[in-house]
Design a protein around this motif. Structure first.
Motif, PDB file in Angstrom:
ATOM      1  N   LYS A  76     -13.587  42.212  30.203  1.00 63.07           N
ATOM      2  CA  LYS A  76     -13.168  41.141  31.102  1.00 63.07           C
ATOM      3  C   LYS A  76     -11.939  40.463  30.510  1.00 63.07           C
ATOM      4  N   ARG A  77     -11.296  39.656  31.307  1.00 59.77           N
ATOM      5  CA  ARG A  77     -10.124  38.909  30.831  1.00 59.77           C
ATOM      6  C   ARG A  77     -10.364  37.419  30.990  1.00 59.77           C
ATOM      7  N   LYS A  78      -9.956  36.693  29.979  1.00 64.37           N
ATOM      8  CA  LYS A  78     -10.033  35.227  30.019  1.00 64.37           C
ATOM      9  C   LYS A  78      -8.684  34.710  29.534  1.00 64.37           C
ATOM     10  N   ASN A  79      -8.039  33.918  30.350  1.00 64.18           N
ATOM     11  CA  ASN A  79      -6.692  33.424  30.043  1.00 64.18           C
ATOM     12  C   ASN A  79      -5.730  34.568  29.727  1.00 64.18           C
ATOM     13  N   GLY A  80      -5.909  35.685  30.420  1.00 61.12           N
ATOM     14  CA  GLY A  80      -5.029  36.820  30.249  1.00 61.12           C
ATOM     15  C   GLY A  80      -5.362  37.722  29.066  1.00 61.12           C
ATOM     16  N   LEU A  81      -6.335  37.325  28.244  1.00 60.87           N
ATOM     17  CA  LEU A  81      -6.690  38.119  27.067  1.00 60.87           C
ATOM     18  C   LEU A  81      -7.951  38.925  27.319  1.00 60.87           C
ATOM     19  N   PRO A  82      -8.003  40.168  26.801  1.00 56.62           N
ATOM     20  CA  PRO A  82      -9.229  40.962  26.952  1.00 56.62           C
ATOM     21  C   PRO A  82     -10.346  40.358  26.087  1.00 56.62           C
ATOM     22  N   VAL A  83     -11.536  40.298  26.666  1.00 56.73           N
ATOM     23  CA  VAL A  83     -12.673  39.666  25.990  1.00 56.73           C
ATOM     24  C   VAL A  83     -13.843  40.642  25.967  1.00 56.73           C
ATOM     25  N   MET A  84     -14.504  40.746  24.820  1.00 57.02           N
ATOM     26  CA  MET A  84     -15.661  41.622  24.674  1.00 57.02           C
ATOM     27  C   MET A  84     -16.822  41.037  25.480  1.00 57.02           C
ATOM     28  N   PRO A  85     -17.618  41.882  26.145  1.00 63.47           N
ATOM     29  CA  PRO A  85     -18.778  41.381  26.881  1.00 63.47           C
ATOM     30  C   PRO A  85     -19.729  40.615  25.944  1.00 63.47           C
ATOM     31  N   LEU A  86     -20.404  39.628  26.510  1.00 65.69           N
ATOM     32  CA  LEU A  86     -21.188  38.670  25.730  1.00 65.69           C
ATOM     33  C   LEU A  86     -22.313  39.292  24.893  1.00 65.69           C
ATOM     34  N   LEU A  87     -23.150  40.141  25.480  1.00 66.01           N
ATOM     35  CA  LEU A  87     -24.268  40.687  24.712  1.00 66.01           C
ATOM     36  C   LEU A  87     -23.821  41.589  23.562  1.00 66.01           C
ATOM     37  N   PRO A  88     -22.878  42.506  23.761  1.00 71.38           N
ATOM     38  CA  PRO A  88     -22.407  43.266  22.601  1.00 71.38           C
ATOM     39  C   PRO A  88     -21.787  42.358  21.526  1.00 71.38           C
ATOM     40  N   LEU A  89     -21.110  41.303  21.955  1.00 72.38           N
ATOM     41  CA  LEU A  89     -20.557  40.350  20.991  1.00 72.38           C
ATOM     42  C   LEU A  89     -21.677  39.686  20.194  1.00 72.38           C
ATOM     43  N   LEU A  90     -22.727  39.287  20.883  1.00 77.52           N
ATOM     44  CA  LEU A  90     -23.876  38.672  20.215  1.00 77.52           C
ATOM     45  C   LEU A  90     -24.517  39.663  19.233  1.00 77.52           C
ATOM     46  N   MET A  91     -24.616  40.914  19.634  1.00 72.25           N
ATOM     47  CA  MET A  91     -25.181  41.944  18.744  1.00 72.25           C
ATOM     48  C   MET A  91     -24.297  42.153  17.512  1.00 72.25           C
ATOM     49  N   MET A  92     -22.984  42.114  17.706  1.00 77.30           N
ATOM     50  CA  MET A  92     -22.066  42.245  16.579  1.00 77.30           C
ATOM     51  C   MET A  92     -22.179  41.035  15.651  1.00 77.30           C
ATOM     52  N   LYS A  93     -22.365  39.864  16.235  1.00 78.00           N
ATOM     53  CA  LYS A  93     -22.512  38.652  15.419  1.00 78.00           C
ATOM     54  C   LYS A  93     -23.781  38.725  14.582  1.00 78.00           C
ATOM     55  N   LEU A  94     -24.849  39.301  15.145  1.00 77.58           N
ATOM     56  CA  LEU A  94     -26.079  39.511  14.372  1.00 77.58           C
ATOM     57  C   LEU A  94     -25.809  40.414  13.172  1.00 77.58           C
ATOM     58  N   GLN A  95     -25.036  41.460  13.388  1.00 85.54           N
ATOM     59  CA  GLN A  95     -24.681  42.356  12.286  1.00 85.54           C
ATOM     60  C   GLN A  95     -23.907  41.582  11.222  1.00 85.54           C
ATOM     61  N   GLY A  96     -23.002  40.722  11.670  1.00 83.05           N
ATOM     62  CA  GLY A  96     -22.224  39.915  10.737  1.00 83.05           C
ATOM     63  C   GLY A  96     -23.078  38.930   9.956  1.00 83.05           C
ATOM     64  N   TRP A  97     -24.220  38.558  10.510  1.00 81.60           N
ATOM     65  CA  TRP A  97     -25.149  37.665   9.807  1.00 81.60           C
ATOM     66  C   TRP A  97     -26.001  38.456   8.815  1.00 81.60           C
ATOM     67  N   ILE A  98     -26.489  39.617   9.232  1.00 82.03           N
ATOM     68  CA  ILE A  98     -27.395  40.419   8.396  1.00 82.03           C
ATOM     69  C   ILE A  98     -26.684  41.008   7.180  1.00 82.03           C
ATOM     70  N   ASP A  99     -25.575  41.667   7.390  1.00 81.43           N
ATOM     71  CA  ASP A  99     -24.938  42.452   6.325  1.00 81.43           C
ATOM     72  C   ASP A  99     -24.589  41.633   5.071  1.00 81.43           C
ATOM     73  N   PRO A 100     -23.967  40.453   5.194  1.00 80.94           N
ATOM     74  CA  PRO A 100     -23.576  39.733   3.971  1.00 80.94           C
ATOM     75  C   PRO A 100     -24.725  38.994   3.260  1.00 80.94           C
ATOM     76  N   ARG A 101     -25.894  38.881   3.892  1.00 80.11           N
ATOM     77  CA  ARG A 101     -26.984  38.091   3.301  1.00 80.11           C
ATOM     78  C   ARG A 101     -27.406  38.588   1.929  1.00 80.11           C
ATOM     79  N   THR A 102     -27.311  39.871   1.700  1.00 81.78           N
ATOM     80  CA  THR A 102     -27.757  40.430   0.426  1.00 81.78           C
ATOM     81  C   THR A 102     -26.584  40.808  -0.483  1.00 81.78           C
ATOM     82  N   SER A 103     -25.406  40.368  -0.135  1.00 81.97           N
ATOM     83  CA  SER A 103     -24.224  40.689  -0.928  1.00 81.97           C
ATOM     84  C   SER A 103     -24.283  40.002  -2.290  1.00 81.97           C
ATOM     85  N   PRO A 104     -23.792  40.665  -3.318  1.00 85.97           N
ATOM     86  CA  PRO A 104     -23.713  40.008  -4.623  1.00 85.97           C
ATOM     87  C   PRO A 104     -22.623  38.925  -4.657  1.00 85.97           C
TER      88      PRO A 104
END
Length: 177
Positions: A76-104
């Motif tokens: 989709k486009r918002k203000n002329g910019l391409p935007v990732m659909p909401l649910l895949p974005l939310l799923m990616m954000k979950l990955q961003g939360w999980i992966d660094p939690r156990t980082s040294p």
């Protein structure tokens, strides 16, 4: 901040385009010795006279870090910019939360608290807009991407059980792996 670009653009070229065309974005030399790239930053608003506040911007492309390819018709486009659909974005954000939690690295672990706030906000928006995983418009998501997201939801709801009803509303109830 992460930006996902589609269409095979060179990430270094895209960073230069952003820095040249939009005032809040700027490039700075990498702290890595002999790095052949510059780091993209976003200038955050700050009161007059206070020090510069900035946020590092990572440019990502599908195919790395489990980022799914998104069909052109789903973007989709918002203000002329391409935007990732909401649910895949939310799923990616979950990955961003999980992966660094156990980082040294402590700087990676500290970031998870901001990710939780982002996830809670995206959850609220997704529930308010009525987006659900079972809808026909999300058929293009790879099944392993959805399954992995559900295992992350399970881990997220163990830590934040008050979000469980929202995940179920979206059709993303967690599964233990």
């Amino acid at each position: 901040m992460d930006l996902i670009i589609f269409g095979g653009e060179d990430t270094e070229h895209f960073k230069q385009l952003l820095a040249a065309s939009d005032d809040p974005f700027f490039l700075a030399p990498s702290r890595r010795r002999n790095a052949g790239y510059k780091v993209l930053w976003y200038r955050l608003p700050s009161p007059a006279g206070s020090p510069l506040r900035k946020c590092k911007v990572d440019i990502l492309v599908p195919g790395i870090m489990n980022i799914p390819t998104i069909p052109q018709r789903q973007i989709k486009r918002k203000n002329g910019l391409p935007v990732m659909p909401l649910l895949p974005l939310l799923m990616m954000k979950l990955q961003g939360w999980i992966d660094p939690r156990t980082s040294p690295r402590a700087d990676f672990r500290v970031k998870q608290h901001v990710d939780v706030e982002d996830i809670e906000e995206l959850l609220e928006i997704a529930c308010r807009t009525g987006t659900r995983i079972g809808s026909h418009s999300l058929y293009w998501l790879p099944s392993d991407f959805i399954y992995t997201a559900r295992t992350r939801v399970y881990k997220f709801t163990l830590k934040f059980p008050y979000t469980e009803d929202q995940w179920e509303f979206l059709g993303l109830e967690g599964v233990a792996r």
